[in-house]
Design an enzyme around this catalytic site. Structure first.
Site, PDB file in Angstrom:
ATOM      1  N   LYS A   6      -0.668   5.396  -5.599  1.00  0.00           N
ATOM      2  CA  LYS A   6      -1.763   5.107  -6.541  1.00  0.00           C
ATOM      3  C   LYS A   6      -2.571   6.363  -6.859  1.00  0.00           C
ATOM      4  O   LYS A   6      -2.973   6.587  -7.997  1.00  0.00           O
ATOM      5  CB  LYS A   6      -2.676   4.018  -5.962  1.00  0.00           C
ATOM      6  CG  LYS A   6      -1.964   2.697  -5.731  1.00  0.00           C
ATOM      7  CD  LYS A   6      -2.834   1.703  -5.014  1.00  0.00           C
ATOM      8  CE  LYS A   6      -3.128   2.026  -3.575  1.00  0.00           C
ATOM      9  NZ  LYS A   6      -1.972   1.955  -2.662  1.00  0.00           N
ATOM     10  N   GLN A  50      -5.102  -0.261  -1.163  1.00  0.00           N
ATOM     11  CA  GLN A  50      -4.149  -1.114  -0.435  1.00  0.00           C
ATOM     12  C   GLN A  50      -3.073  -1.600  -1.419  1.00  0.00           C
ATOM     13  O   GLN A  50      -2.788  -0.903  -2.371  1.00  0.00           O
ATOM     14  CB  GLN A  50      -4.861  -2.302   0.249  1.00  0.00           C
ATOM     15  CG  GLN A  50      -5.709  -1.917   1.448  1.00  0.00           C
ATOM     16  CD  GLN A  50      -7.016  -1.247   1.088  1.00  0.00           C
ATOM     17  OE1 GLN A  50      -7.843  -1.799   0.386  1.00  0.00           O
ATOM     18  NE2 GLN A  50      -7.232  -0.038   1.568  1.00  0.00           N
ATOM     19  N   ARG A  97       0.157   7.471  10.922  1.00  0.00           N
ATOM     20  CA  ARG A  97       1.040   6.484  11.553  1.00  0.00           C
ATOM     21  C   ARG A  97       2.390   6.408  10.839  1.00  0.00           C
ATOM     22  O   ARG A  97       2.479   6.615   9.628  1.00  0.00           O
ATOM     23  CB  ARG A  97       0.395   5.088  11.518  1.00  0.00           C
ATOM     24  CG  ARG A  97      -0.793   4.967  12.442  1.00  0.00           C
ATOM     25  CD  ARG A  97      -1.322   3.548  12.481  1.00  0.00           C
ATOM     26  NE  ARG A  97      -1.799   3.104  11.179  1.00  0.00           N
ATOM     27  CZ  ARG A  97      -2.117   1.847  10.896  1.00  0.00           C
ATOM     28  NH1 ARG A  97      -1.985   0.913  11.816  1.00  0.00           N
ATOM     29  NH2 ARG A  97      -2.562   1.519   9.701  1.00  0.00           N
ATOM     30  N   GLY A 138       0.819  -1.215   0.000  1.00  0.00           N
ATOM     31  CA  GLY A 138       0.000   0.000   0.000  1.00  0.00           C
ATOM     32  C   GLY A 138       0.849   1.260   0.000  1.00  0.00           C
ATOM     33  O   GLY A 138       2.084   1.196   0.122  1.00  0.00           O
ATOM     34  N   ASP A 139       0.179   2.399  -0.206  1.00  0.00           N
ATOM     35  CA  ASP A 139       0.827   3.715  -0.200  1.00  0.00           C
ATOM     36  C   ASP A 139       1.929   3.845  -1.247  1.00  0.00           C
ATOM     37  O   ASP A 139       2.894   4.593  -1.070  1.00  0.00           O
ATOM     38  CB  ASP A 139       1.413   4.034   1.198  1.00  0.00           C
ATOM     39  CG  ASP A 139       0.332   3.990   2.271  1.00  0.00           C
ATOM     40  OD1 ASP A 139      -0.817   4.336   1.946  1.00  0.00           O
ATOM     41  OD2 ASP A 139       0.654   3.618   3.408  1.00  0.00           O
ATOM     42  N   ASN A 178     -10.104   2.645   4.637  1.00  0.00           N
ATOM     43  CA  ASN A 178      -8.746   2.316   5.109  1.00  0.00           C
ATOM     44  C   ASN A 178      -7.719   2.904   4.138  1.00  0.00           C
ATOM     45  O   ASN A 178      -6.562   3.091   4.483  1.00  0.00           O
ATOM     46  CB  ASN A 178      -8.539   0.803   5.263  1.00  0.00           C
ATOM     47  CG  ASN A 178      -9.024  -0.026   4.083  1.00  0.00           C
ATOM     48  OD1 ASN A 178      -9.696   0.480   3.183  1.00  0.00           O
ATOM     49  ND2 ASN A 178      -8.695  -1.299   4.076  1.00  0.00           N
ATOM     50  N   GLY A 203      -5.871   5.763   1.831  1.00  0.00           N
ATOM     51  CA  GLY A 203      -5.585   7.195   1.866  1.00  0.00           C
ATOM     52  C   GLY A 203      -4.755   7.496   0.635  1.00  0.00           C
ATOM     53  O   GLY A 203      -3.588   7.140   0.573  1.00  0.00           O
ATOM     54  N   HIS A 204      -5.385   8.069  -0.381  1.00  0.00           N
ATOM     55  CA  HIS A 204      -4.697   8.332  -1.652  1.00  0.00           C
ATOM     56  C   HIS A 204      -4.442   9.829  -1.782  1.00  0.00           C
ATOM     57  O   HIS A 204      -5.378  10.618  -1.829  1.00  0.00           O
ATOM     58  CB  HIS A 204      -5.546   7.818  -2.833  1.00  0.00           C
ATOM     59  CG  HIS A 204      -5.707   6.330  -2.826  1.00  0.00           C
ATOM     60  ND1 HIS A 204      -6.425   5.640  -3.771  1.00  0.00           N
ATOM     61  CD2 HIS A 204      -5.207   5.385  -1.987  1.00  0.00           C
ATOM     62  CE1 HIS A 204      -6.371   4.343  -3.503  1.00  0.00           C
ATOM     63  NE2 HIS A 204      -5.645   4.162  -2.424  1.00  0.00           N
ATOM     64  N   SER A 264       8.050   8.230 -11.303  1.00  0.00           N
ATOM     65  CA  SER A 264       7.620   9.440 -10.592  1.00  0.00           C
ATOM     66  C   SER A 264       8.783   9.950  -9.753  1.00  0.00           C
ATOM     67  O   SER A 264       9.404   9.191  -9.007  1.00  0.00           O
ATOM     68  CB  SER A 264       6.412   9.094  -9.719  1.00  0.00           C
ATOM     69  OG  SER A 264       6.068  10.208  -8.947  1.00  0.00           O
TER      70      SER A 264
HETATM   71  P1  GDP Z   1      -1.465   5.696  -2.197  1.00  0.00           P
HETATM   72  O1  GDP Z   1      -2.214   5.239  -0.998  1.00  0.00           O
HETATM   73  O2  GDP Z   1      -0.894   4.572  -2.987  1.00  0.00           O
HETATM   74  O3  GDP Z   1      -2.251   6.637  -3.066  1.00  0.00           O
HETATM   75  O4  GDP Z   1      -0.224   6.525  -1.645  1.00  0.00           O
HETATM   76  P2  GDP Z   1      -0.255   7.606  -0.435  1.00  0.00           P
HETATM   77  O5  GDP Z   1      -0.916   8.825  -0.916  1.00  0.00           O
HETATM   78  O6  GDP Z   1      -0.764   6.979   0.813  1.00  0.00           O
HETATM   79  O7  GDP Z   1       1.290   7.810  -0.192  1.00  0.00           O
HETATM   80  C1  GDP Z   1       2.139   8.265  -1.200  1.00  0.00           C
HETATM   81  C2  GDP Z   1       2.798   9.571  -0.724  1.00  0.00           C
HETATM   82  O8  GDP Z   1       3.899   9.856  -1.556  1.00  0.00           O
HETATM   83  C3  GDP Z   1       1.899  10.781  -0.832  1.00  0.00           C
HETATM   84  O9  GDP Z   1       2.226  11.685   0.193  1.00  0.00           O
HETATM   85  C4  GDP Z   1       2.236  11.366  -2.192  1.00  0.00           C
HETATM   86  O10 GDP Z   1       1.985  12.753  -2.285  1.00  0.00           O
HETATM   87  C5  GDP Z   1       3.715  11.081  -2.235  1.00  0.00           C
HETATM   88  N1  GDP Z   1       4.283  10.840  -3.559  1.00  0.00           N
HETATM   89  C6  GDP Z   1       3.722  10.249  -4.648  1.00  0.00           C
HETATM   90  N2  GDP Z   1       4.621  10.126  -5.633  1.00  0.00           N
HETATM   91  C7  GDP Z   1       5.777  10.647  -5.166  1.00  0.00           C
HETATM   92  C8  GDP Z   1       7.091  10.781  -5.719  1.00  0.00           C
HETATM   93  O11 GDP Z   1       7.391  10.382  -6.823  1.00  0.00           O
HETATM   94  N3  GDP Z   1       8.033  11.367  -4.915  1.00  0.00           N
HETATM   95  C9  GDP Z   1       7.759  11.811  -3.661  1.00  0.00           C
HETATM   96  N4  GDP Z   1       8.740  12.345  -2.953  1.00  0.00           N
HETATM   97  N5  GDP Z   1       6.540  11.688  -3.122  1.00  0.00           N
HETATM   98  C10 GDP Z   1       5.571  11.108  -3.860  1.00  0.00           C
HETATM   99  P1  IMO Z   2      -3.787   2.687   0.541  1.00  0.00           P
HETATM  100  O1  IMO Z   2      -4.939   2.462  -0.420  1.00  0.00           O
HETATM  101  C1  IMO Z   2      -1.238   0.995   3.643  1.00  0.00           C
HETATM  102  C2  IMO Z   2      -3.021  -2.004   6.273  1.00  0.00           C
HETATM  103  C3  IMO Z   2      -3.179  -1.608   7.728  1.00  0.00           C
HETATM  104  C4  IMO Z   2      -3.080  -2.947   8.397  1.00  0.00           C
HETATM  105  C5  IMO Z   2      -3.767  -3.885   7.414  1.00  0.00           C
HETATM  106  C6  IMO Z   2      -5.235  -4.151   7.730  1.00  0.00           C
HETATM  107  O2  IMO Z   2      -3.654   4.064   1.030  1.00  0.00           O
HETATM  108  O3  IMO Z   2      -2.540   2.102  -0.026  1.00  0.00           O
HETATM  109  P2  IMO Z   2      -7.475  -2.740   7.673  1.00  0.00           P
HETATM  110  O4  IMO Z   2      -7.804  -1.354   8.115  1.00  0.00           O
HETATM  111  O5  IMO Z   2      -7.701  -2.968   6.230  1.00  0.00           O
HETATM  112  O6  IMO Z   2      -8.150  -3.771   8.530  1.00  0.00           O
HETATM  113  O7  IMO Z   2      -5.908  -2.918   7.945  1.00  0.00           O
HETATM  114  O8  IMO Z   2      -3.696  -3.242   6.150  1.00  0.00           O
HETATM  115  N1  IMO Z   2      -3.630  -1.078   5.316  1.00  0.00           N
HETATM  116  C7  IMO Z   2      -2.939  -0.209   4.561  1.00  0.00           C
HETATM  117  N2  IMO Z   2      -1.623   0.077   4.536  1.00  0.00           N
HETATM  118  N3  IMO Z   2      -2.061   1.619   2.779  1.00  0.00           N
HETATM  119  C8  IMO Z   2      -3.385   1.320   2.765  1.00  0.00           C
HETATM  120  O9  IMO Z   2      -4.232   1.804   1.832  1.00  0.00           O
HETATM  121  C9  IMO Z   2      -3.890   0.405   3.719  1.00  0.00           C
HETATM  122  N4  IMO Z   2      -5.117  -0.092   4.002  1.00  0.00           N
HETATM  123  C10 IMO Z   2      -4.944  -0.991   4.955  1.00  0.00           C
HETATM  124  O10 IMO Z   2      -2.167  -0.720   8.129  1.00  0.00           O
HETATM  125  O11 IMO Z   2      -1.734  -3.345   8.481  1.00  0.00           O
HETATM  126 MG    MG Z   3      -2.227   5.513   1.070  1.00  0.00          MG
END
Ligand code: GDP
Ligand code: IMO
Ligand code: MG
Length: 422
Positions: free
Chosen positions: A15, A222, A301, A11-12, A37, A39-40, A410
């Protein structure tokens, strides 16, 4: 025709940024699993937004956005989320569609999530506590309630019946730290708010769009290693995060899926508990965390950090049938003298490039390949060929190890900090 973007790690991966970046090419962006759950994060024109349930196409004025049947929706959180974007997207209501078959997260699902985690002690999943697990449990157990049910006359009666069952389970788990009355007030206000939106039979809309030749982007939430079937079970989420989940999560046949884009970070992160073979629980890991700002987009977190794990990446490319790779956060690796990526796992006396079925109970030692780092300052202005040789070596190795091409890199969170490769 449907293309899919999804995360290949825990995850994270970024996306949200890529879904927003690709959106102008699509007529509809659809979420097919997960819920709040997720956070994009999206950054453009100096603004930053975090989306939980709403698809990442919402900020582009010509694109429709669908919360599909496979998603679980918390009306309270959705209402809050809409309030955060409404000034930027005054026309959001015309472009936001919600499946009547998406399941509802009740306040008691959230309380049950907390109660279950509490009861697990040191075996906690590290859930986001958004009620995801208990809601999917009710869905599979055939007692859940769906968005379409809010329009039925017996909604409140059925709500109360399910809540009674939940309260018995919560009591059994010995949990009492909650104020249900206050939560319910917000819940029923949010249900009324939800009624003012486009609640539809989304499978028909999708099929009409497909036969009209429209382009659809399915946005995963995720990551593949959190998939309930193939992730690091039981430290996973409760949905099918892989490309296969698109079919059941939107109501489409596999033949309609064209391309699968797999997104990965140039290194690895994980939030919550569970195995993480390449984790760097040291200064290097802390430096990745600080440079990459690796703190949860909604929960805040701390994310655990580590080197790129090519063994698990190859596994998730295989599971998803990835056609093209998108590498995120390349800029975070700027300025390291040396980088590493795991190419094999050593388990006892055996060396393997496969992920064991029981990663949670297996001692795994990652075997690394070392790479020369690249300078602190890199510019994408002159394209990939003009990037430092050591940067290109890293990319070339990843592509050849995975047998899949990287089409986008990216190098920053903004829309324009994106390098497209030929
Ligand atoms: P997602 O859940 O897959 O959409 O990802 P998140 O938004 O939770 O986490 C990605 C984080 O990285 C966010 O704070 C974005 O703004 C940041 N981000 C995305 N692409 C890049 C990149 O190429 N470089 C940097 N430094 N940050 C990025
Ligand atoms: P995005 O879409 C990162 C993780 C939680 C936990 C496990 C189960 O932003 O990538 P849940 O709330 O689904 O019961 O949690 O999955 N988790 C994520 N980790 N990015 C996410 O979403 C997540 N969604 C759930 O931290 O370990
Ligand atoms: Mg996220």
């Amino acid at each position: 025709m449907i293309d899919v973007i999804l995360g290949l790690q825990w995850g994270d991966e970024g996306k949200g940024k890529i879904a927003d970046y690709l959106t102008p090419k699509y007529d509809l962006v659809a979420r097919f699993q997960g819920g709040p759950n997720a956070g994009h994060s999206l950054e453009f024109e100096g603004k930053k937004f975090v989306l939980n349930t709403i698809p990442s196409g919402i900020f582009r004025k010509t694109t429709l956005n669908l919360i599909g049947n496979g998603v679980v929706i918390d009306p309270v959180r959705l209402q809050e989320e809409i309030q955060r974007i409404v000034n930027e997207c005054t026309d959001y209501k015309e472009r936001l569609l919600i499946s009547k078959k998406a399941h509802l997260i009740f306040p008691t699902h959230r309380i049950l999530d907390a109660a279950s985690e509490n009861a697990k002690g040191d075996q906690k999943i590290g859930s986001t506590l958004r009620g995801i697990g208990p809601t999917y449990r009710d869905k599979i157990g055939r007692s859940g309630m769906r968005v379409g049910d809010i329009l039925e006359v017996d909604f409140e009666k059925r709500y109360k019946k399910l809540v009674e069952q939940h309260l018995k389970q919560i009591e059994f788990l010995g949990f009492s730290d909650f104020d249900l009355k206050a939560e319910e007030e917000k819940f029923f206000a949010a249900i009324e708010f939800l009624k003012g939106h486009q609640l539809i039979n989304s499978e028909y809309l999708i099929h009409k769009m497909i036969s009209d030749g429209k382009k659809i982007l399915a946005e995963g939430a995720q990551g593949s290693l959190l998939d309930v079937e193939f992730g690091t079970y039981p430290f996973v989420t409760s949905s099918n995060t892989l490309s296969g989940g698109v079919c059941s999560g939107l109501g489409v046949a596999p033949k309609h899926i064209r391309k699968v884009y797999g997104i990965f970070k140039a290194y690895c992160t994980r939030v919550g508990s569970g195995p993480f073979p390449t984790e760097l629980d040291n200064e290097l890991g802390e430096s990745l965390r600080q440079k990459g700002n690796e703190f949860g987009a909604t929960t805040g977190r701390t994310r655990r950090t580590g080197w790129l794990d090519l063994v698990s990446l190859k596994y998730t490319c295989m599971l998803n049938g990835v056609d093209e790779l998108i590498m995120m956060k390349g800029d975070v690796l700027n300025g390291f003298d040396e980088l590493q990526a795991a190419t094999h796992y050593k388990i006892g006396e055996t060396t393997t490039d496969e992920v064991p079925s029981n990663l949670c109970s297996t001692e795994v030692e990652p075997l690394y390949k070392a790479f020369k780092g690249w300078p602190t300052e890199t510019s994408i202005d002159n394209g990939f060929d003009a990037m430092p040789d050591s940067f290109k070596d890293y990319i070339d190795f990843v592509q050849s190890y995975l047998g899949t091409k990287i089409s986008v890199i990216s190098m920053g969170p903004g829309r324009d900090e994106t390098l497209v490769l030929n």
